[in-house]
Design a protein around this motif. Structure first.
Motif, mmCIF file in Angstrom:
data_model
loop_
_atom_site.group_PDB
_atom_site.id
_atom_site.type_symbol
_atom_site.label_atom_id
_atom_site.label_comp_id
_atom_site.label_asym_id
_atom_site.label_seq_id
_atom_site.Cartn_x
_atom_site.Cartn_y
_atom_site.Cartn_z
ATOM 1 N N VAL A 127 0.850 -1.198 0.000
ATOM 2 C CA VAL A 127 0.000 0.000 0.000
ATOM 3 C C VAL A 127 0.884 1.246 0.000
ATOM 4 C CG1 VAL A 127 -1.786 1.265 1.257
ATOM 5 C CG2 VAL A 127 -1.803 -1.243 1.252
ATOM 6 N N SER A 128 0.908 1.935 -1.131
ATOM 7 C CA SER A 128 1.658 3.193 -1.196
ATOM 8 C C SER A 128 0.761 4.315 -0.672
ATOM 9 C CB SER A 128 2.118 3.464 -2.632
ATOM 10 O OG SER A 128 1.010 3.495 -3.507
ATOM 11 N N ASP A 129 1.370 5.461 -0.401
ATOM 12 C CA ASP A 129 0.627 6.566 0.204
ATOM 13 C C ASP A 129 -0.506 7.084 -0.678
ATOM 14 O OD1 ASP A 129 2.175 6.449 2.485
ATOM 15 O OD2 ASP A 129 3.585 7.976 1.795
ATOM 16 N N ASP A 130 -0.434 6.839 -1.982
ATOM 17 C CA ASP A 130 -1.490 7.337 -2.859
ATOM 18 C C ASP A 130 -2.671 6.373 -2.975
ATOM 19 O OD1 ASP A 130 -0.069 5.447 -4.344
ATOM 20 O OD2 ASP A 130 -0.265 6.546 -6.225
ATOM 21 N N CYS A 131 -2.558 5.174 -2.367
ATOM 22 C CA CYS A 131 -3.675 4.224 -2.499
ATOM 23 C C CYS A 131 -4.213 3.736 -1.154
ATOM 24 C CB CYS A 131 -3.315 3.062 -3.419
ATOM 25 S SG CYS A 131 -1.871 2.118 -2.983
ATOM 26 N N GLY A 132 -3.817 4.388 -0.072
ATOM 27 C CA GLY A 132 -4.362 4.026 1.226
ATOM 28 C C GLY A 132 -3.758 4.843 2.334
ATOM 29 N N LEU A 133 -4.222 4.566 3.550
ATOM 30 C CA LEU A 133 -3.686 5.226 4.740
ATOM 31 C C LEU A 133 -2.985 4.184 5.596
ATOM 32 C CD1 LEU A 133 -6.626 7.602 5.773
ATOM 33 C CD2 LEU A 133 -4.594 8.150 4.418
ATOM 34 N N LYS A 134 -1.684 4.379 5.788
ATOM 35 C CA LYS A 134 -0.906 3.495 6.648
ATOM 36 C C LYS A 134 -0.704 4.211 7.971
ATOM 37 C CE LYS A 134 2.331 3.240 3.452
ATOM 38 N NZ LYS A 134 3.523 2.834 2.671
ATOM 39 N N VAL A 135 -1.071 3.538 9.075
ATOM 40 C CA VAL A 135 -0.986 4.168 10.393
ATOM 41 C C VAL A 135 -0.035 3.392 11.293
ATOM 42 C CG1 VAL A 135 -3.333 5.080 10.169
ATOM 43 C CG2 VAL A 135 -2.970 2.933 11.370
ATOM 44 N N ALA A 136 0.511 4.081 12.278
ATOM 45 C CA ALA A 136 1.397 3.435 13.239
ATOM 46 C C ALA A 136 0.581 2.552 14.180
ATOM 47 C CB ALA A 136 2.150 4.501 14.036
ATOM 48 N N ALA A 137 1.123 1.401 14.510
ATOM 49 C CA ALA A 137 0.435 0.501 15.443
ATOM 50 C C ALA A 137 0.631 0.985 16.875
ATOM 51 C CB ALA A 137 0.936 -0.925 15.273
ATOM 52 N N VAL B 9 -12.059 7.704 -3.829
ATOM 53 C CA VAL B 9 -12.103 7.318 -5.245
ATOM 54 C C VAL B 9 -10.704 7.404 -5.862
ATOM 55 C CG1 VAL B 9 -13.008 7.983 -7.519
ATOM 56 C CG2 VAL B 9 -14.534 7.904 -5.528
ATOM 57 N N ALA B 10 -9.989 8.488 -5.595
ATOM 58 C CA ALA B 10 -8.641 8.660 -6.160
ATOM 59 C C ALA B 10 -7.699 7.568 -5.656
ATOM 60 C CB ALA B 10 -8.097 10.048 -5.799
ATOM 61 N N MET B 11 -7.758 7.257 -4.359
ATOM 62 C CA MET B 11 -6.910 6.203 -3.805
ATOM 63 C C MET B 11 -7.268 4.838 -4.401
ATOM 64 S SD MET B 11 -6.484 7.090 0.227
ATOM 65 C CE MET B 11 -5.127 8.122 0.763
ATOM 66 N N GLY B 12 -8.563 4.605 -4.588
ATOM 67 C CA GLY B 12 -8.997 3.352 -5.183
ATOM 68 C C GLY B 12 -8.440 3.170 -6.586
ATOM 69 N N LYS B 13 -8.507 4.221 -7.394
ATOM 70 C CA LYS B 13 -7.976 4.157 -8.761
ATOM 71 C C LYS B 13 -6.454 3.965 -8.741
ATOM 72 C CE LYS B 13 -11.649 6.890 -10.936
ATOM 73 N NZ LYS B 13 -12.409 5.733 -11.306
ATOM 74 N N ALA B 14 -5.774 4.656 -7.838
ATOM 75 C CA ALA B 14 -4.316 4.519 -7.728
ATOM 76 C C ALA B 14 -3.943 3.102 -7.293
ATOM 77 C CB ALA B 14 -3.759 5.546 -6.743
ATOM 78 N N GLY B 15 -4.740 2.513 -6.419
ATOM 79 C CA GLY B 15 -4.481 1.154 -5.963
ATOM 80 C C GLY B 15 -4.597 0.151 -7.089
#
Length: 177
Positions: A123-133, A158-164
């Motif tokens: 998951v790159s930053d343009d296709c999702g949100l990565k959070v610290a555990a 929508v933009a993240m979905g398309k990028a993913g």
């Protein structure tokens, strides 16, 4: 099927219901998020040793009517789950990879995950949100905040979905390998 209006946002988890998958953290994060908004739902697809514990936990929550535990579903039903979802949630604490993450990205769903192990690479930053555990409380807070951020921004989802989808076809497609 996926709503075209922004009035209902569906978060989806799909996987084995066991501790390392972080589903309990996700449910608690959704509970916290649900206090801020009334237009979201969490759907949990799968079965496993935590199924009964999760049912009890959900039953105690004020937002229990907005958390659906489907149990195991057929392949066809799983396609419908992906189609109706707006965001894929992958709170796994230990996973070298996650086929469900790539499947969700192929279905143009933005992904919320922890910023570690396999999902952090996929998951790159343009296709999702990565959070610290972090600690349990930090994990819950961070997942909840990510849910609120994406629930409130349809254009970003929508933009993240398309990028993913582009990322999967470019980086993870068997034909291109």
């Amino acid at each position: 099927e996926k709503s075209t209006s922004s009035d209902q946002v569906v978060f989806l988890f799909a996987g084995r219901l066991e501790g390392r998958k972080g589903v309990l953290l996700l449910i608690r994060a959704f509970e916290k998020h649900a206090k801020e908004t009334s237009n979201t739902e969490l759907r949990i697809v799968g079965d496993g040793p935590l199924a009964d514990c999760l049912k009890e936990e959900v039953g105690r929550m004020d937002c229990s009517d907005r958390i659906v535990l489907t149990g195991l579903v057929s392949h066809t039903e799983m396609e419908h789950e992906f189609a109706r979802a707006d965001v894929f949630s992958f709170p796994s604490l230990r996973d070298t990879s996650g086929a469900a993450v790539l499947e969700a990205m192929t279905m143009e769903l933005p992904v919320i995950c922890f910023d570690h192990q396999g999902s952090a690479i996929m998951v790159s930053d343009d296709c999702g949100l990565k959070v610290a555990a972090g600690s349990t409380e930090e994990a819950i807070d961070n997942l909840s905040q990510a849910m609120s951020d994406l629930a409130g921004n349809r254009e970003e989802r929508v933009a993240m979905g398309k990028a993913g989808r582009l990322r999967v076809s470019g980086e993870y497609d068997w034909a291109s390998k």
